[in-house]
Scaffold this motif. Structure first.
Motif, PDB file in Angstrom:
ATOM      1  N   VAL A 256       6.372   4.631   4.642  1.00 34.19           N
ATOM      2  CA  VAL A 256       7.040   4.151   5.857  1.00 34.19           C
ATOM      3  C   VAL A 256       8.426   3.622   5.516  1.00 34.19           C
ATOM      4  O   VAL A 256       9.423   3.952   6.176  1.00 34.19           O
ATOM      5  CB  VAL A 256       6.201   3.050   6.545  1.00 34.19           C
ATOM      6  N   GLN A 257       8.502   2.807   4.481  1.00 33.74           N
ATOM      7  CA  GLN A 257       9.778   2.221   4.073  1.00 33.74           C
ATOM      8  C   GLN A 257      10.772   3.304   3.661  1.00 33.74           C
ATOM      9  O   GLN A 257      11.959   3.254   4.008  1.00 33.74           O
ATOM     10  CB  GLN A 257       9.556   1.246   2.926  1.00 33.74           C
ATOM     11  N   ALA A 258      10.304   4.307   2.916  1.00 33.28           N
ATOM     12  CA  ALA A 258      11.189   5.373   2.443  1.00 33.28           C
ATOM     13  C   ALA A 258      11.721   6.210   3.603  1.00 33.28           C
ATOM     14  O   ALA A 258      12.909   6.553   3.648  1.00 33.28           O
ATOM     15  CB  ALA A 258      10.439   6.267   1.449  1.00 33.28           C
ATOM     16  N   ILE A 259      10.855   6.537   4.563  1.00 34.04           N
ATOM     17  CA  ILE A 259      11.298   7.349   5.705  1.00 34.04           C
ATOM     18  C   ILE A 259      12.259   6.557   6.577  1.00 34.04           C
ATOM     19  O   ILE A 259      13.272   7.090   7.064  1.00 34.04           O
ATOM     20  CB  ILE A 259      10.079   7.841   6.503  1.00 34.04           C
TER      21      ILE A 259
ATOM     22  N   VAL B 133       1.953   4.814  11.692  1.00 33.33           N
ATOM     23  CA  VAL B 133       2.652   3.526  11.747  1.00 33.33           C
ATOM     24  C   VAL B 133       4.051   3.706  12.323  1.00 33.33           C
ATOM     25  O   VAL B 133       4.505   2.926  13.168  1.00 33.33           O
ATOM     26  CB  VAL B 133       2.711   2.880  10.352  1.00 33.33           C
ATOM     27  N   LEU B 134       4.749   4.741  11.890  1.00 32.28           N
ATOM     28  CA  LEU B 134       6.093   5.009  12.408  1.00 32.28           C
ATOM     29  C   LEU B 134       6.056   5.317  13.903  1.00 32.28           C
ATOM     30  O   LEU B 134       6.939   4.908  14.654  1.00 32.28           O
ATOM     31  CB  LEU B 134       6.720   6.177  11.636  1.00 32.28           C
ATOM     32  N   GLN B 135       5.015   6.028  14.330  1.00 28.20           N
ATOM     33  CA  GLN B 135       4.883   6.309  15.763  1.00 28.20           C
ATOM     34  C   GLN B 135       4.566   5.033  16.527  1.00 28.20           C
ATOM     35  O   GLN B 135       5.136   4.779  17.600  1.00 28.20           O
ATOM     36  CB  GLN B 135       3.781   7.345  16.001  1.00 28.20           C
ATOM     37  N   LEU B 136       3.678   4.215  15.988  1.00 31.55           N
ATOM     38  CA  LEU B 136       3.301   2.970  16.649  1.00 31.55           C
ATOM     39  C   LEU B 136       4.519   2.072  16.836  1.00 31.55           C
ATOM     40  O   LEU B 136       4.654   1.386  17.843  1.00 31.55           O
ATOM     41  CB  LEU B 136       2.226   2.272  15.817  1.00 31.55           C
TER      42      LEU B 136
ATOM     43  N   PRO C 183       0.831  -1.210   0.000  1.00 33.68           N
ATOM     44  CA  PRO C 183       0.000   0.000   0.000  1.00 33.68           C
ATOM     45  C   PRO C 183       0.864   1.257   0.000  1.00 33.68           C
ATOM     46  O   PRO C 183       2.021   1.244   0.444  1.00 33.68           O
ATOM     47  CB  PRO C 183      -0.805  -0.138   1.300  1.00 33.68           C
ATOM     48  N   LYS C 184       0.288   2.351  -0.450  1.00 34.65           N
ATOM     49  CA  LYS C 184       1.049   3.596  -0.567  1.00 34.65           C
ATOM     50  C   LYS C 184       1.641   4.031   0.772  1.00 34.65           C
ATOM     51  O   LYS C 184       2.780   4.486   0.842  1.00 34.65           O
ATOM     52  CB  LYS C 184       0.155   4.700  -1.135  1.00 34.65           C
ATOM     53  N   TYR C 185       0.849   3.923   1.854  1.00 38.87           N
ATOM     54  CA  TYR C 185       1.368   4.379   3.138  1.00 38.87           C
ATOM     55  C   TYR C 185       2.574   3.530   3.553  1.00 38.87           C
ATOM     56  O   TYR C 185       3.526   4.036   4.158  1.00 38.87           O
ATOM     57  CB  TYR C 185       0.270   4.340   4.215  1.00 38.87           C
TER      58      TYR C 185
END
Length: 246
Positions: free
Chosen positions: A18-21, A59-62, A12-14
């Motif tokens: 996440v992967q890029a960041i 997601v990154l925060q979780l 998925p786009k999100y």
């Protein structure tokens, strides 16, 4: 034979954001304690909608990789000594979500009698009055998680937990501002299960789709349980990651 393109296997786009960041954090582009680009900047960079960017940041925060501060932005968290990144803390992450800034719907909010399993976690008699709040979060593609919070009625009095409108502050911040109540300790229980019929309908998934359930008891400074958080995450959209030293 049907040949499927690589796009059909793309995450998925999100998840791509996440992967890029995470890659930019790993290579030092975003060092510890640095401020990430704003949501508007990330929307432009990745060519996606704001809900998709917000979902990626959530997601990154979780996963304990970033810290989101209302009105300030998202910061890269410094990893603890001996580990690559901090442990995932989904209970805390959902308590800090600002509903008004995300793509969500308040399914219902208001008083009801507490069922036995939640009463036990709140250490109150079964059938006692509580306020329950249910919120469904989405990205621009589909529902991503279902959040439910239970609070004893006397503690919810004077707050907006029972109002059917998105909160303009995270629950943790809102309770401190409206009641002077400081949440200090969380005990989480994670389980893999199938959704209930109601959960499956709300999240537009089948009854056999695996979900991750996070049931969190939230305590005040005196060690009393003041909230129970029930978070339902479709297994195909989420993973929890932990790291620690030996």
């Amino acid at each position: 034979m049907v040949v499927m393109s690589s796009e059909e296997f793309a995450p998925p786009k999100y998840a791509q954001i996440v992967q890029a960041i995470r890659q930019k954090i790993a290579d030092g582009t975003y060092p510890p304690n640095s401020l990430l680009p704003s949501e508007t900047q990330l929307v432009r960079e990745f060519g996606v909608s704001r809900p998709t960017v917000v979902r990626a940041l959530q997601v990154l925060q979780l996963r304990g990789i970033i810290e989101r501060e209302h009105g300030k932005g998202s910061f890269v968290k410094a990893p603890p000594p001996g580990s690559a990144e901090q442990s995932a803390r989904p209970g805390r992450a959902v308590l800090d979500r600002v509903e008004a800034e995300e793509n969500c719907s308040v399914i219902d909010a208001g008083p009801l009698a507490v069922p036995a399993p939640i009463a036990k976690l709140l250490d109150i008699p079964e059938g006692s009055p509580v306020v329950r709040r249910r919120v469904l979060f989405r990205d621009d593609e589909r529902p991503t998680d279902l959040f439910m919070v239970w609070c004893p009625a006397h503690r919810a009095e004077g707050t907006q937990l029972g109002e059917v409108r998105p909160l303009t502050a995270g629950i943790r911040q809102h309770l401190r501002a409206s009641k002077g109540l400081k949440l200090q300790h969380v005990v989480e229980r994670l389980s893999a299960r199938h959704p209930s019929a109601d959960e499956a309908k709300l999240m537009d998934i089948s009854k056999t789709t695996p979900v991750l359930g996070v049931l969190a008891s939230v305590f005040n400074g005196g060690g009393r349980p003041v909230l129970v958080v029930d978070l339902v995450l479709p297994g195909e959209l989420h993973e929890l990651e932990d790291s620690y030293s030996l």
